[in-house]
Design a protein around this motif. Structure first.
Motif, short mmCIF file in Angstrom:
data_model
loop_
_atom_site.label_atom_id
_atom_site.label_comp_id
_atom_site.label_asym_id
_atom_site.label_seq_id
_atom_site.Cartn_x
_atom_site.Cartn_y
_atom_site.Cartn_z
N ARG A 20 -2.55 8.95 5.04
CA ARG A 20 -3.89 9.54 4.97
C ARG A 20 -4.85 8.81 5.91
O ARG A 20 -5.66 9.43 6.59
CB ARG A 20 -4.41 9.49 3.53
CG ARG A 20 -5.52 10.45 3.25
CD ARG A 20 -5.95 10.49 1.79
NE ARG A 20 -4.82 10.59 0.86
CZ ARG A 20 -4.49 9.63 -0.04
NH1 ARG A 20 -5.20 8.54 -0.15
NH2 ARG A 20 -3.46 9.79 -0.84
N LEU A 21 -4.74 7.49 5.94
CA LEU A 21 -5.59 6.71 6.85
C LEU A 21 -5.33 7.06 8.31
O LEU A 21 -6.25 7.16 9.11
CB LEU A 21 -5.35 5.21 6.64
CG LEU A 21 -6.09 4.54 5.51
CD1 LEU A 21 -5.57 3.12 5.31
CD2 LEU A 21 -7.57 4.51 5.78
N THR A 76 -13.42 3.28 3.74
CA THR A 76 -12.11 2.67 3.66
C THR A 76 -12.25 1.33 2.96
O THR A 76 -13.08 0.52 3.34
CB THR A 76 -11.52 2.47 5.07
OG1 THR A 76 -11.48 3.72 5.73
CG2 THR A 76 -10.12 1.90 5.00
N ILE A 108 -7.59 -2.94 1.45
CA ILE A 108 -6.43 -2.17 1.89
C ILE A 108 -6.24 -2.32 3.39
O ILE A 108 -5.13 -2.56 3.87
CB ILE A 108 -6.59 -0.68 1.51
CG1 ILE A 108 -6.48 -0.53 -0.01
CG2 ILE A 108 -5.57 0.19 2.22
CD1 ILE A 108 -6.76 0.87 -0.51
N ILE A 160 0.86 -1.18 0.00
CA ILE A 160 0.00 0.00 0.00
C ILE A 160 0.90 1.23 0.00
O ILE A 160 1.93 1.24 0.68
CB ILE A 160 -0.92 0.02 1.25
CG1 ILE A 160 -1.69 -1.29 1.40
CG2 ILE A 160 -1.85 1.21 1.24
CD1 ILE A 160 -2.62 -1.62 0.27
N SER A 161 0.54 2.27 -0.72
CA SER A 161 1.41 3.43 -0.82
C SER A 161 1.56 4.14 0.53
O SER A 161 0.67 4.12 1.38
CB SER A 161 0.87 4.41 -1.86
OG SER A 161 -0.25 5.09 -1.37
N ASN A 204 1.53 7.30 1.02
CA ASN A 204 0.52 8.36 1.13
C ASN A 204 -0.82 7.82 1.61
O ASN A 204 -1.51 8.47 2.40
CB ASN A 204 0.34 9.08 -0.21
CG ASN A 204 1.53 9.94 -0.55
OD1 ASN A 204 2.32 10.28 0.32
ND2 ASN A 204 1.65 10.30 -1.82
N SER A 205 -1.21 6.64 1.14
CA SER A 205 -2.49 6.05 1.55
C SER A 205 -2.48 5.73 3.04
O SER A 205 -3.45 5.98 3.75
CB SER A 205 -2.78 4.79 0.75
OG SER A 205 -2.97 5.10 -0.59
#
Length: 86
Positions: free
Chosen positions: A60-61, A69, A73, A53-54, A56-57
């Motif tokens: 952000r989470l 959501t 992921i 998973i990136s 940034n993701s």
């Protein structure tokens, strides 16, 4: 700093990482994810690499979980952290 052979070991004393106790009754999804990640001793970058998973993701989470959501992921992140998705 301490020396190890030809390499210098950087001691993390300027910015220690504190893991505050988690109150699940008031914790958001992002707070819980950050708590689990820090408890496991994993950085966001390492978690991103292990889960696919990136960065940034994940960031952000942890900061402000979106209203929706993707469970896939979330499951991939929790697998790396050793937590079952229920």
């Amino acid at each position: 700093m301490g020396e190890k052979g030809n390499h210098l070991e950087v001691v993390r004393w300027l910015n220690p990482i504190y893991i505050a106790p988690l109150d699940p009754s008031h914790a958001t999804l992002g707070t819980r994810l950050r708590y689990l990640r820090r408890k496991a001793g994993i950085t966001i970058t390492k978690l991103a690499t292990l889960s696919g998973i990136s960065h940034n993701s994940i960031s952000r989470l942890e900061r402000a979980a979106p209203s929706r959501t993707n469970p896939v992921i979330l499951e991939r992140i929790l697998q790396v952290l050793g937590v079952k998705f229920q």
